[in-house]
Design a protein around this motif. Sequence first.
Motif, mmCIF file in Angstrom:
data_model
loop_
_atom_site.group_PDB
_atom_site.id
_atom_site.type_symbol
_atom_site.label_atom_id
_atom_site.label_comp_id
_atom_site.label_asym_id
_atom_site.label_seq_id
_atom_site.Cartn_x
_atom_site.Cartn_y
_atom_site.Cartn_z
ATOM 1 N N THR A 89 -10.100 4.951 1.701
ATOM 2 C CA THR A 89 -10.096 6.343 1.882
ATOM 3 C C THR A 89 -10.119 6.697 3.807
ATOM 4 O OG1 THR A 89 -12.069 6.971 1.626
ATOM 5 C CG2 THR A 89 -10.604 7.350 -0.159
ATOM 6 N N ASP A 90 -9.494 7.590 4.348
ATOM 7 C CA ASP A 90 -9.990 7.885 5.530
ATOM 8 C C ASP A 90 -9.449 9.256 5.835
ATOM 9 O OD1 ASP A 90 -10.683 7.265 8.195
ATOM 10 O OD2 ASP A 90 -8.984 6.096 8.694
ATOM 11 N N ASN A 91 -9.822 9.656 7.019
ATOM 12 C CA ASN A 91 -9.597 11.012 7.732
ATOM 13 C C ASN A 91 -9.357 10.986 8.973
ATOM 14 O OD1 ASN A 91 -12.023 10.776 8.499
ATOM 15 N ND2 ASN A 91 -13.113 12.328 7.441
ATOM 16 N N GLY A 92 -9.342 9.948 9.564
ATOM 17 C CA GLY A 92 -8.988 9.806 11.361
ATOM 18 C C GLY A 92 -10.137 10.227 12.137
ATOM 19 N N SER A 93 -11.332 10.624 11.615
ATOM 20 C CA SER A 93 -12.475 11.091 12.513
ATOM 21 C C SER A 93 -12.743 10.196 13.277
ATOM 22 C CB SER A 93 -13.537 11.690 11.589
ATOM 23 O OG SER A 93 -14.623 12.027 12.322
ATOM 24 N N LEU A 139 0.921 -1.266 0.234
ATOM 25 C CA LEU A 139 -0.055 -0.008 0.018
ATOM 26 C C LEU A 139 0.962 1.159 -0.004
ATOM 27 C CD1 LEU A 139 -2.679 -0.674 2.589
ATOM 28 C CD2 LEU A 139 -3.096 -0.416 0.261
ATOM 29 N N VAL A 140 0.373 2.479 -0.640
ATOM 30 C CA VAL A 140 1.033 3.533 -0.386
ATOM 31 C C VAL A 140 -0.219 4.598 0.312
ATOM 32 C CG1 VAL A 140 0.554 4.333 -2.897
ATOM 33 C CG2 VAL A 140 2.610 5.383 -1.595
ATOM 34 N N TYR A 141 0.211 5.298 0.928
ATOM 35 C CA TYR A 141 -0.632 6.320 1.586
ATOM 36 C C TYR A 141 -0.433 7.752 0.744
ATOM 37 C CZ TYR A 141 -1.737 3.798 5.867
ATOM 38 O OH TYR A 141 -2.310 2.916 6.762
ATOM 39 N N HIS A 193 -7.510 17.683 5.953
ATOM 40 C CA HIS A 193 -6.688 16.532 5.557
ATOM 41 C C HIS A 193 -7.643 15.380 5.108
ATOM 42 C CE1 HIS A 193 -2.824 17.985 7.129
ATOM 43 N NE2 HIS A 193 -3.232 18.798 7.920
ATOM 44 N N ALA A 194 -7.109 14.409 4.611
ATOM 45 C CA ALA A 194 -7.723 13.032 4.111
ATOM 46 C C ALA A 194 -6.502 12.110 3.465
ATOM 47 C CB ALA A 194 -9.010 13.171 3.172
ATOM 48 N N VAL A 195 -6.912 10.972 3.541
ATOM 49 C CA VAL A 195 -5.990 10.329 3.009
ATOM 50 C C VAL A 195 -6.381 9.092 2.030
ATOM 51 C CG1 VAL A 195 -5.991 8.650 4.784
ATOM 52 C CG2 VAL A 195 -3.690 8.839 3.542
ATOM 53 N N ALA A 196 -5.893 8.631 0.854
ATOM 54 C CA ALA A 196 -6.174 7.696 0.025
ATOM 55 C C ALA A 196 -5.058 6.303 0.123
ATOM 56 C CB ALA A 196 -6.262 7.936 -1.314
ATOM 57 N N LEU A 197 -5.453 5.063 0.203
ATOM 58 C CA LEU A 197 -4.804 4.036 0.387
ATOM 59 C C LEU A 197 -4.846 3.401 -0.989
ATOM 60 C CD1 LEU A 197 -5.417 4.855 3.352
ATOM 61 C CD2 LEU A 197 -4.811 2.400 3.723
ATOM 62 N N VAL A 198 -3.727 3.341 -1.852
ATOM 63 C CA VAL A 198 -3.548 2.662 -3.078
ATOM 64 C C VAL A 198 -2.456 1.646 -3.243
ATOM 65 C CG1 VAL A 198 -2.881 3.304 -5.405
ATOM 66 C CG2 VAL A 198 -4.049 5.220 -3.858
ATOM 67 N N ARG A 199 -2.940 0.793 -4.124
ATOM 68 C CA ARG A 199 -2.136 -0.482 -4.292
ATOM 69 C C ARG A 199 -1.951 -0.641 -5.882
ATOM 70 N NH1 ARG A 199 -5.221 -4.563 -2.088
ATOM 71 N NH2 ARG A 199 -4.012 -4.334 -0.263
ATOM 72 N N GLY A 200 -0.781 -1.014 -6.255
ATOM 73 C CA GLY A 200 -0.539 -1.241 -7.580
ATOM 74 C C GLY A 200 -1.273 -2.306 -8.340
ATOM 75 N N ALA A 201 -1.304 -2.425 -9.548
ATOM 76 C CA ALA A 201 -2.034 -3.294 -10.319
ATOM 77 C C ALA A 201 -1.044 -3.830 -11.523
ATOM 78 C CB ALA A 201 -3.330 -3.023 -10.701
ATOM 79 N N GLY A 202 0.068 -4.365 -11.191
ATOM 80 C CA GLY A 202 0.875 -4.818 -12.130
ATOM 81 C C GLY A 202 2.030 -3.637 -12.441
ATOM 82 N N ALA A 203 2.949 -3.990 -13.323
ATOM 83 C CA ALA A 203 4.160 -2.893 -13.636
ATOM 84 C C ALA A 203 3.421 -1.664 -14.309
ATOM 85 C CB ALA A 203 5.113 -3.673 -14.010
#
Length: 347
Positions: free
Chosen positions: A292-296, A257-259, A314-324
Amino acid sequence: MALFRPNVTKDYDNGLADMLDVIGQNYRENELIAASRQKPDRKIIGTENGHNRSNWVPVRDYAPYAGMFLWTGIDYLGEANRSGWPNIQSPAGLLDRTGRQKIIGMQRESWWSDKPVLHVVRNADPDAAGPATDGAGGPNQPALPTMIAVATPRPKVALFDDWTPQDSSPHDEVVEVYSNCDRVEAFINGRSLGAQPIQADASPRRWTVRYAPGEVRAQCLDAGRTQVFDSLRTAGPPVAILLEADAPTVGSTFDDLVYVRARVVDAHGVTVPSASHRLHFAVAGAGTLVATDNGSSVDHTPFASPDRAALDGHAVALVRGAGAGRLTVSATADGLARGAVTLQARR
């Protein structure tokens, strides 16, 4: 092993404690120190401890105390009984649920770190409880038995990581600094407020000022450390979304995951703390949006939703790769310029 109530069960007198290679105890740090002094060959450690200065200073000042485990390091879902519905989490951490450092974490870092640390915040009510508010007898709090304290709602806290109060007219504000520097000087709009030495009791340094928009700044004055500083700037109207990823690449397995952190900013890139825009996140290319999240504590939006309201800008999205390949994460909201960041995905 942690002794739960040795003051009740007399474990330090009946021989049970001395059957342990290392004696642990939850909270009541001075009681554990007394047991160590009673028999100096006892090895001791805190197995659950609070965030207050009253928890920290005894451990700091007694070398045989091997360390402490804080309850907790990060906010977590559940155990929301302190405040009741609609709360969904315990906000007891040094970091919020998205991993963003909270003000209480800034204070702890200034106590614990071997590296120079300096954080400046705005304290709108210095007579209120400080940032460590676990109810276990810290500054401006009554000393309560632990089991009562953990079920007691937290007292008011008026600390903010901004220089943008709701009241923009002239009024008194307190600049509060957490730092392990021996001397720190504070400024408002370039005007010195004077320097203060480090406090022996680990309390924060404070300067009362008449509020004016612009910048407050604190700087370390120690030899070789004058480059250590922190500042807060007054935010203007929100105009854009700024995205920043915590890594330039991300893998494609379940554990990858990347934030991608979103900030609602003004024309100068300052976070707007009042911003609560509903952000829509999207991923194009070799990646997928996981959450997605915001810590609330009170946001019941499903984590899998691509839509998330900003909290304090503030908010955050958590993203994953899907192949190179390359992927672009974007965030949009009504009335704001779109934010985007491009990353490289690995297989």
